[in-house]
Design a protein around this motif. Structure first.
Motif, PDB file in Angstrom:
ATOM      1  N   TYR A   1      18.890  21.362  12.294  1.00 34.93           N
ATOM      2  CA  TYR A   1      20.074  20.559  11.981  1.00 34.93           C
ATOM      3  C   TYR A   1      21.305  21.094  12.713  1.00 34.93           C
ATOM      4  O   TYR A   1      22.116  20.320  13.249  1.00 34.93           O
ATOM      5  CB  TYR A   1      20.319  20.560  10.473  1.00 34.93           C
ATOM      6  N   ALA A   2      21.415  22.426  12.751  1.00 38.17           N
ATOM      7  CA  ALA A   2      22.561  23.029  13.438  1.00 38.17           C
ATOM      8  C   ALA A   2      22.493  22.753  14.937  1.00 38.17           C
ATOM      9  O   ALA A   2      23.522  22.474  15.574  1.00 38.17           O
ATOM     10  CB  ALA A   2      22.590  24.537  13.175  1.00 38.17           C
ATOM     11  N   LEU A   3      21.305  22.797  15.527  1.00 40.20           N
ATOM     12  CA  LEU A   3      21.166  22.539  16.959  1.00 40.20           C
ATOM     13  C   LEU A   3      21.483  21.089  17.296  1.00 40.20           C
ATOM     14  O   LEU A   3      21.971  20.795  18.397  1.00 40.20           O
ATOM     15  CB  LEU A   3      19.746  22.879  17.415  1.00 40.20           C
TER      16      LEU A   3
ATOM     17  N   LEU B   1      18.442  32.632  11.738  1.00 36.82           N
ATOM     18  CA  LEU B   1      19.294  31.693  11.004  1.00 36.82           C
ATOM     19  C   LEU B   1      20.760  32.083  11.108  1.00 36.82           C
ATOM     20  O   LEU B   1      21.624  31.246  11.406  1.00 36.82           O
ATOM     21  CB  LEU B   1      18.854  31.656   9.538  1.00 36.82           C
ATOM     22  N   ILE B   2      21.054  33.341  10.873  1.00 35.88           N
ATOM     23  CA  ILE B   2      22.435  33.815  10.938  1.00 35.88           C
ATOM     24  C   ILE B   2      22.955  33.749  12.368  1.00 35.88           C
ATOM     25  O   ILE B   2      24.111  33.376  12.607  1.00 35.88           O
ATOM     26  CB  ILE B   2      22.540  35.254  10.390  1.00 35.88           C
TER      27      ILE B   2
ATOM     28  N   THR C   1      14.200  27.549   6.899  1.00 33.75           N
ATOM     29  CA  THR C   1      15.122  28.161   7.857  1.00 33.75           C
ATOM     30  C   THR C   1      15.202  27.345   9.134  1.00 33.75           C
ATOM     31  O   THR C   1      16.295  27.067   9.654  1.00 33.75           O
ATOM     32  CB  THR C   1      14.664  29.594   8.177  1.00 33.75           C
ATOM     33  N   TYR C   2      14.053  26.928   9.639  1.00 32.31           N
ATOM     34  CA  TYR C   2      14.054  26.188  10.904  1.00 32.31           C
ATOM     35  C   TYR C   2      14.509  24.743  10.723  1.00 32.31           C
ATOM     36  O   TYR C   2      14.950  24.107  11.687  1.00 32.31           O
ATOM     37  CB  TYR C   2      12.687  26.265  11.565  1.00 32.31           C
ATOM     38  N   CYS C   3      14.418  24.227   9.524  1.00 34.79           N
ATOM     39  CA  CYS C   3      15.036  22.929   9.250  1.00 34.79           C
ATOM     40  C   CYS C   3      16.556  23.040   9.375  1.00 34.79           C
ATOM     41  O   CYS C   3      17.214  22.168   9.974  1.00 34.79           O
ATOM     42  CB  CYS C   3      14.657  22.431   7.857  1.00 34.79           C
ATOM     43  N   CYS C   4      17.108  24.122   8.826  1.00 31.81           N
ATOM     44  CA  CYS C   4      18.549  24.370   8.952  1.00 31.81           C
ATOM     45  C   CYS C   4      18.945  24.622  10.400  1.00 31.81           C
ATOM     46  O   CYS C   4      19.980  24.126  10.872  1.00 31.81           O
ATOM     47  CB  CYS C   4      18.959  25.556   8.084  1.00 31.81           C
TER      48      CYS C   4
END
Length: 269
Positions: free
Chosen positions: A230-232, A130-131, A224-227
């Motif tokens: 979204y970032a990708l 995530l980071i 975490t993978y939802c975030c």
């Protein structure tokens, strides 16, 4: 807390059977043929985890915080398989389904610690990913050796403490209904259901520990993978999105391999 103290029953003589019987493999056909397959899987797991730990120890380039978690994950997986597989092989090869009362509690204690630590290691790895994707410029500030070691130490203490409480409560239960544990190993919930006295504290532990050690980590990983997803989606080119996503494929594979069998066992029993 009066109900808790009374349930412990300090002045009560508890019924403790000399042995339990593992009943989860009762309807598996040709069970002896699974011995070779499971034995090969265990050898591959033992060798693979040993090689991973050795490489991380010998290669100074792999002393990053991420590989500290990978080392701990390999170490825990090695201990977990070495705890669970020998008894299963004994059942497959010799049909020895019984296990003594004390051995069953010891088996449960170590097994639950290692299972929960595998889950928590995946949580730390998801935090690392995530980071790395959301805050790449701050990665070395937010993911440090000290922070990762603190997280791992906290999860070890939490796993040992909660598992010890759960197993200790089982020693205050009278088992007079049956000695057949309807699971593939000495599982906490199926054992509690064999009791004939007040099991309220054990039922609370039986319901809360899976949520804390499996449910919450899984929810955190999914969030975490939802975030991350979204970032990708904000990355302009497809090639860059795939390049970033490939750094998560190893972790996603581990999550699937770990949680899928546990979900199958929980649904079955």
């Amino acid at each position: 807390m009066e109900w808790f103290n009374s349930a412990l029953g300090r002045n009560i003589t508890f019924v403790r059977p000399p042995y339990f019987k593992i009943g989860g493999f009762g309807e598996v056909p040709n069970i002896g043929y699974y011995f070779a397959f499971l034995f090969c899987i265990y050898i591959l797991s033992f060798v693979g985890n040993t090689v991973v730990m050795t490489i991380i120890l010998l290669d100074y380039r792999l002393r990053s915080p991420k590989y500290i978690v990978v080392f701990n994950l390999a170490f825990v997986d090695l201990l977990s398989s070495s705890t669970m597989v020998p008894k299963t092989l004994d059942i497959f090869l010799f049909n020895h389904r019984t296990i003594s009362y004390s051995d069953c509690l010891a088996f449960m204690f170590f097994c639950f610690i290692f299972i929960s630590m595998q889950s928590f290691n995946l949580v730390v790895l998801s935090y690392d990913r995530l980071i790395a994707i959301l805050y790449p410029l701050h990665y070395h500030v937010k993911v440090t050796h000290k922070r990762i070691l603190y997280l791992i130490a906290f999860f070890w203490i939490f796993s040992v403490t909660t598992t010890f409480c759960a197993v200790t409560l089982l020693t205050r239960i009278s088992f007079c209904k049956s000695v057949v544990i309807k699971s593939y190993f000495c599982d906490h919930g199926p054992m509690v259901r064999l009791a004939c006295n007040d099991i309220t504290p054990s039922m609370v532990m039986s319901g809360s520990l899976p949520i804390l050690k499996l449910g919450c980590p899984l929810v955190f990983i999914v969030a975490t993978y939802c975030c991350i997803g979204y970032a990708l989606s904000k990355i302009s080119t497809f090639q860059e999105r795939m390049k970033a996503f490939k750094t998560c494929t190893g972790h996603l594979s581990l999550v699937a391999i770990y949680f899928f069998p546990i979900l199958v066992v929980q649904i079955t029993f």
